[in-house]
Design a protein around this motif. Structure first.
Motif, mmCIF file in Angstrom:
data_model
loop_
_atom_site.group_PDB
_atom_site.id
_atom_site.type_symbol
_atom_site.label_atom_id
_atom_site.label_comp_id
_atom_site.label_asym_id
_atom_site.label_seq_id
_atom_site.Cartn_x
_atom_site.Cartn_y
_atom_site.Cartn_z
ATOM 1 N N ASP B 86 19.346 57.935 61.388
ATOM 2 C CA ASP B 86 19.395 59.202 60.655
ATOM 3 C C ASP B 86 19.579 58.989 59.153
ATOM 4 O O ASP B 86 19.515 59.948 58.375
ATOM 5 N N SER B 87 19.806 57.755 58.757
ATOM 6 C CA SER B 87 19.985 57.448 57.333
ATOM 7 C C SER B 87 18.730 57.859 56.568
ATOM 8 O O SER B 87 17.618 57.443 56.905
ATOM 9 N N ALA B 88 18.912 58.690 55.534
ATOM 10 C CA ALA B 88 17.782 59.266 54.797
ATOM 11 C C ALA B 88 18.340 60.101 53.663
ATOM 12 O O ALA B 88 19.557 60.281 53.539
ATOM 13 N N VAL B 89 17.430 60.638 52.855
ATOM 14 C CA VAL B 89 17.814 61.671 51.896
ATOM 15 C C VAL B 89 17.350 63.009 52.468
ATOM 16 O O VAL B 89 16.183 63.154 52.837
ATOM 17 N N TYR B 90 18.257 63.948 52.549
ATOM 18 C CA TYR B 90 17.965 65.264 53.091
ATOM 19 C C TYR B 90 17.891 66.264 51.937
ATOM 20 O O TYR B 90 18.824 66.377 51.137
ATOM 21 N N PHE B 91 16.760 66.935 51.856
ATOM 22 C CA PHE B 91 16.551 67.906 50.787
ATOM 23 C C PHE B 91 16.550 69.321 51.353
ATOM 24 O O PHE B 91 15.971 69.594 52.402
ATOM 25 N N CYS B 92 17.148 70.192 50.586
ATOM 26 C CA CYS B 92 17.058 71.624 50.825
ATOM 27 C C CYS B 92 16.177 72.202 49.727
ATOM 28 O O CYS B 92 16.217 71.735 48.576
ATOM 29 N N ALA B 93 15.379 73.202 50.074
ATOM 30 C CA ALA B 93 14.509 73.848 49.090
ATOM 31 C C ALA B 93 14.448 75.334 49.397
ATOM 32 O O ALA B 93 14.630 75.751 50.546
ATOM 33 N N SER B 94 14.180 76.128 48.368
ATOM 34 C CA SER B 94 14.067 77.564 48.594
ATOM 35 C C SER B 94 12.951 78.142 47.727
ATOM 36 O O SER B 94 12.540 77.535 46.728
ATOM 37 N N ARG B 95 12.435 79.299 48.141
ATOM 38 C CA ARG B 95 11.419 79.989 47.353
ATOM 39 C C ARG B 95 11.396 81.462 47.728
ATOM 40 O O ARG B 95 11.894 81.867 48.769
ATOM 41 N N SER B 96 10.777 82.225 46.845
ATOM 42 C CA SER B 96 10.455 83.600 47.218
ATOM 43 C C SER B 96 8.938 83.639 47.399
ATOM 44 O O SER B 96 8.424 83.092 48.344
ATOM 45 N N THR B 97 8.208 84.213 46.462
ATOM 46 C CA THR B 97 6.754 84.252 46.610
ATOM 47 C C THR B 97 6.076 83.123 45.851
ATOM 48 O O THR B 97 4.907 82.874 46.033
ATOM 49 N N GLY B 98 6.834 82.442 45.033
ATOM 50 C CA GLY B 98 6.228 81.442 44.161
ATOM 51 C C GLY B 98 6.485 80.022 44.620
ATOM 52 O O GLY B 98 6.419 79.700 45.787
ATOM 53 N N GLU B 99 6.804 79.193 43.654
ATOM 54 C CA GLU B 99 6.937 77.766 43.960
ATOM 55 C C GLU B 99 8.209 77.475 44.733
ATOM 56 O O GLU B 99 9.164 78.250 44.731
ATOM 57 N N LEU B 100 8.182 76.296 45.342
ATOM 58 C CA LEU B 100 9.326 75.790 46.082
ATOM 59 C C LEU B 100 10.235 75.050 45.109
ATOM 60 O O LEU B 100 9.770 74.197 44.350
ATOM 61 N N PHE B 101 11.520 75.375 45.137
ATOM 62 C CA PHE B 101 12.496 74.691 44.292
ATOM 63 C C PHE B 101 13.370 73.804 45.179
ATOM 64 O O PHE B 101 13.924 74.283 46.171
ATOM 65 N N PHE B 102 13.501 72.544 44.777
ATOM 66 C CA PHE B 102 14.269 71.592 45.568
ATOM 67 C C PHE B 102 15.647 71.346 44.972
ATOM 68 O O PHE B 102 15.817 71.348 43.747
ATOM 69 N N GLY B 103 16.603 71.096 45.849
ATOM 70 C CA GLY B 103 17.883 70.569 45.417
ATOM 71 C C GLY B 103 17.755 69.087 45.121
ATOM 72 O O GLY B 103 16.683 68.494 45.290
ATOM 73 N N GLU B 104 18.841 68.484 44.697
ATOM 74 C CA GLU B 104 18.802 67.066 44.329
ATOM 75 C C GLU B 104 18.980 66.145 45.527
ATOM 76 O O GLU B 104 18.899 64.931 45.393
ATOM 77 N N GLY B 105 19.234 66.709 46.669
ATOM 78 C CA GLY B 105 19.265 65.913 47.884
ATOM 79 C C GLY B 105 20.653 65.424 48.257
ATOM 80 O O GLY B 105 21.547 65.305 47.405
ATOM 81 N N SER B 106 20.820 65.141 49.533
ATOM 82 C CA SER B 106 22.040 64.520 50.070
ATOM 83 C C SER B 106 21.627 63.199 50.689
ATOM 84 O O SER B 106 20.850 63.173 51.640
ATOM 85 N N ARG B 107 22.151 62.109 50.124
ATOM 86 C CA ARG B 107 21.801 60.782 50.642
ATOM 87 C C ARG B 107 22.791 60.411 51.729
ATOM 88 O O ARG B 107 23.982 60.247 51.466
ATOM 89 N N LEU B 108 22.290 60.279 52.943
ATOM 90 C CA LEU B 108 23.137 59.968 54.096
ATOM 91 C C LEU B 108 22.924 58.530 54.532
ATOM 92 O O LEU B 108 21.784 58.095 54.718
ATOM 93 N N THR B 109 24.024 57.817 54.685
ATOM 94 C CA THR B 109 23.997 56.468 55.225
ATOM 95 C C THR B 109 24.890 56.438 56.445
ATOM 96 O O THR B 109 26.079 56.757 56.362
ATOM 97 N N VAL B 110 24.309 56.078 57.581
ATOM 98 C CA VAL B 110 25.060 55.970 58.827
ATOM 99 C C VAL B 110 25.157 54.495 59.194
ATOM 100 O O VAL B 110 24.129 53.838 59.414
ATOM 101 N N LEU B 111 26.374 53.994 59.230
ATOM 102 C CA LEU B 111 26.586 52.566 59.490
ATOM 103 C C LEU B 111 26.728 52.259 60.979
ATOM 104 O O LEU B 111 27.104 53.150 61.751
#
Lengths: 114, 111
Positions: B86-111
């Protein structure tokens, strides 16, 4: 179903040279087309989009792209790159009839060298 | 506007632990998306919501993953139990009618 293919995973280029990043897509329905840029440790930012109208689209930072429906391509170009253009570039499509779903290509890493 | 806000920015955890990632979309946006980015698989859409209702969760890998959007200003992505893959960068994004705006991401490391 839709798919997006970015033909080059890495593109090295010298500063002030022109660059083209290639993108082809496959879709059974009409799509909107996008290019996004991702700088290191950041989220994605929109460079430009094609929704309708003129097939040549101009975006931010001097980039432009041309939609070619017959070749199902949407290649990104810049006539003269800068060191600051070094980033990962993503092509994406959004089908007309599937709400907000945006499907991305694998990305092209652009590396601009002095 | 502050943009899409994600937390935490970095998370390191051990296999088997529960992980919760959080997202605050841009005010007024009615679509919210969760993406996962890895070197091997690129950017994958996990799930998206419209007006707080899940529309398409076909990208959610398996039952260990769940996402909720209790109101228009907050969403969570939970992994329980977490695994190294599951280790990855997880991004959230949102939009209304226009472009998609992304957050800066959550970097997850599972050891």
């Amino acid at each position: 179903a839709q798919s997006v293919t970015q033909l080059d995973s890495q593109v090295p280029v010298f500063e002030e040279a022109p660059v083209e990043l290639r993108c082809n897509y496959s879709s059974s329905v009409s799509v909107y087309l996008f290019w996004y840029v991702q700088y290191p440790n950041q989220g994605l930012q929109l460079l430009l989009k094609y929704l309708s109208g003129s097939t040549l689209v101009k975006g931010i930072n001097g980039f432009e792209a041309e939609f070619n429906k017959s070749q199902t391509s949407f290649h990104l170009r810049k006539p003269s790159v800068h060191i600051s253009d070094t980033a990962e570039y993503f092509c994406a499509v959004r089908p007309y009839n599937q709400g907000g779903k945006l499907i991305f290509g694998q990305g092209t890493e652009l590396s601009v060298k002095p | 506007d502050a943009g899409v806000i994600q937390s935490p920015r970095h998370e390191v955890t051990e296999m088997g632990q529960e992980v919760t990632l959080r997202c605050k979309p841009i005010s007024g946006h009615d679509y919210l998306f969760w993406y996962r980015q890895t070197m091997m698989r690129g950017l994958e859409l996990l799930i998206y919501f419209n007006n707080n209702v899940p529309i398409d969760d076909s990208g959610m890998p398996e039952d260990r993953f769940s996402a909720k959007m209790p109101n228009a200003s907050f969403s969570t992505l939970k992994i329980q139990p977490s695994e190294p893959r599951d280790s990855a960068v997880y991004f959230c994004a949102s939009r209304s009618t226009g472009e998609l705006f992304f957050g800066e991401g959550s970097r997850l490391t599972v050891l």
